[in-house]
Design an enzyme around this catalytic site. Structure first.
Site, PDB file in Angstrom:
ATOM      1  N   CYS A   5      -2.063   8.957   2.850  1.00  0.00           N
ATOM      2  CA  CYS A   5      -2.064   8.376   1.564  1.00  0.00           C
ATOM      3  C   CYS A   5      -3.432   8.868   0.663  1.00  0.00           C
ATOM      4  O   CYS A   5      -3.033   8.980  -0.319  1.00  0.00           O
ATOM      5  CB  CYS A   5      -1.625   6.788   1.442  1.00  0.00           C
ATOM      6  SG  CYS A   5      -2.603   5.956   2.404  1.00  0.00           S
TER       7      CYS A   5
ATOM      8  N   GLU B  13       0.901  -1.188   0.019  1.00  0.00           N
ATOM      9  CA  GLU B  13      -0.158  -0.123   0.030  1.00  0.00           C
ATOM     10  C   GLU B  13       0.945   0.912  -0.029  1.00  0.00           C
ATOM     11  O   GLU B  13       1.604   1.477   0.899  1.00  0.00           O
ATOM     12  CB  GLU B  13      -1.031  -0.025   1.239  1.00  0.00           C
ATOM     13  CG  GLU B  13      -2.247   0.776   1.209  1.00  0.00           C
ATOM     14  CD  GLU B  13      -1.967   2.338   2.049  1.00  0.00           C
ATOM     15  OE1 GLU B  13      -1.506   2.945   1.219  1.00  0.00           O
ATOM     16  OE2 GLU B  13      -2.089   2.169   2.990  1.00  0.00           O
TER      17      GLU B  13
HETATM   18  O1  LIG Z   1      -2.237   6.835   4.722  1.00  0.00           O
HETATM   19  C1  LIG Z   1      -3.106   6.072   4.512  1.00  0.00           C
HETATM   20  C2  LIG Z   1      -4.477   6.323   4.999  1.00  0.00           C
HETATM   21  C3  LIG Z   1      -5.012   5.145   5.893  1.00  0.00           C
HETATM   22  C4  LIG Z   1      -6.147   5.125   6.184  1.00  0.00           C
HETATM   23  O2  LIG Z   1      -6.968   6.106   6.312  1.00  0.00           O
HETATM   24  O3  LIG Z   1      -6.929   4.068   6.217  1.00  0.00           O
END
Ligand SMILES: O=CCCC(=O)O
Length: 454
Positions: free
Chosen positions: A261, A227
């Site tokens: 992210c 990810e």
């Molecule tokens: O950085 C990634 C986001 C994680 C999330 O919001 O589940």
């Protein structure tokens, strides 16, 4: 040693010792021997442990949240919300795990067949600092339910959270070795992946770290879930509720001080509503309060480190050099901490390399587009494909976005947020594989085919 600094103050926190080779060896041996027992544990034993973990996270949320806030600067209220979300994930797997693990009958031409889900073994999780509990728990909860055991290599700056996670599993009655923190630095990861006792790897982090881990895992033929980054589009069309879109665009961009992210990073707005959206968005972004993360009134804390702030400032400098205008914000605050103000860039040349980078800080890029084709073309003109958020009340447009945005996730008339029940992951350079729901659990399981006589 892991030297850690509180990014809100610049003060040094206690240093944490790195494990030596003997400690790593003992950890891997424990993981292997615990797996022999955990793989045959009853589903009731696993769900009961997940339930106790949920209770323990809820009961201890303030202490856990403070550890995260001190180490990486997110606001205390968002750290508490993160710990609560972890409890929800433990409950999700406690409640639904047994049904996820039911096999299926398979129609075959001779006799009969069915599937049976079996665990794989010790899985290494290489995790980042931005959601230091949640990123780990969304691997840990399904791993425990599946009958696997977990090894954590956490980010250098969140070693306090890493230790707290191991401690919480033990306190909840998890067997020794079920979930262990490997306090090692990145240069020691290759050897762990190569170790025969480690069967697979999951990584959340940068593209560079992902490529390195995938290369090593590939060499040893081990399964990987990645990810990675994203530069998510946040698209606003004329039929949208512009007030709501502008308000959510701010949250989407500045959540976690812009270090998620799936932050909305590129605001892509139809020309017919561009001026109306920009006016509301600018006003709300200017009102964002960066300040002490322990203060309830702060909308965002500092960046996670001074280096992280330098990285963002360097990107802004390159954007300006490429011809973009920094309308406001995006500046260091007068403080000993790693703070910066929320800001907006306009006129970013679409073909500049820097426009395709992920900006991991609270500064949005705002683009004007002529129609839906232009919006989709711009949305897809990046190497990443993680999330997206689209704002339109036209069902035909909604369908186009769902079909044509090259991303793992599209949220309609809302900002994108992960949920324990829904698959999470990306395409292109945002990685591969899925986390959460049954899909996240199956990534690290053996779907055995059982063939039976007629
Ligand atoms: O950085 C990634 C986001 C994680 C999330 O919001 O589940």
């Amino acid at each position: 040693m892991f030297e850690r600094v509180n990014p809100a103050t610049g003060e040094k926190l206690d240093a944490i010792a790195e494990m030596d080779d003997a400690a790593v060896e003992a950890t891997l041996a424990r993981a292997q021997s615990t797996f022999r027992e955990w793989r045959v544990s009853s589903l009731d034993t696993r769900t009961a442990l997940l339930g106790r973990l949920a209770d323990a996270f809820e009961a201890d949320k303030r202490r856990l949240a403070e550890i995260a806030t001190r180490e990486m600067g997110k606001t205390l209220k968002s750290s508490i919300a993160e710990v609560e979300k972890c409890a929800a994930a433990f409950r999700h797997y406690a409640e639904h795990g047994p049904s996820f693990l039911e096999g299926e009958d398979v129609a075959v031409s001779k006799g009969s067949a069915r599937t049976r889900w079996l665990p794989l073994g010790p899985v290494l999780a290489v995790m980042p600092w931005n959601f230091p509990y949640w990123q780990v728990v969304r691997f840990m909860a399904p791993a425990i339910m599946a009958g696997n055991v977990g090894l954590l290599k956490h980010a250098s700056i969140t070693q306090g959270v890493a230790a707290a996670l191991e401690e919480m599993v033990k306190k909840a009655g998890g067997p020794d070795g079920l979930f262990q923190n490997l306090a090692i630095k990145s240069d020691a990861v290759e050897k762990v992946i190569a170790d025969k006792r480690v069967v697979a790897v999951t990584l959340t982090g940068s593209e560079g770290a992902g490529a390195k881990v995938a290369e090593t895992a590939g060499k040893h033929l081990k399964k990987v879930v990645l990810e990675l980054g994203g530069s998510d589009p946040f698209i606003v069309m004329p039929s949208a509720d512009i007030d709501k879109a502008a308000e959510q665009a701010v949250t989407a961009r500045i959540q976690n001080t812009g270090q998620s992210c799936i932050c909305g990073k590129r605001m892509i707005v139809h020309a017919d509503v561009y001026d109306a959206f920009a006016a509301k968005f600018f006003e709300a972004m200017k009102a964002v309060k960066a300040g002490d993360p322990m203060d309830e009134e702060s909308d965002m804390g500092p960046l996670s480190s001074f280096d992280q702030r330098d990285t963002v400032l360097d990107q802004l400098g390159r954007m300006k050099k490429a011809g973009a205008t920094l309308e406001f914000g995006g500046e260091k605050l007068d403080s000993p901490g790693a703070y910066m103000s929320a800001g907006v860039l306009t006129g970013v040349p679409r073909n500049a390399d820097v426009a395709r980078e992920e900006v991991f800080g609270p500064v949005a890029m705002l683009f004007r587009v002529t129609d839906i084709d232009d919006a989709i073309a711009l949305a897809n003109d990046i190497p990443y494909g993680l999330g997206s958020s689209v704002w339109t009340n036209d069902s035909g447009e909604q369908d186009r976005f769902e079909r044509d945005i090259a991303a793992g996730m599209t949220a309609v008339n809302q900002m994108l947020a992960s949920a324990p029940e829904a698959p999470f992951g990306g395409v292109k350079l945002s990685g591969y594989g899925r986390e959460l729901g049954p899909w996240g659990m199956y990534e690290f399981m053996n779907m055995k085919t059982v063939m039976l006589p007629g």
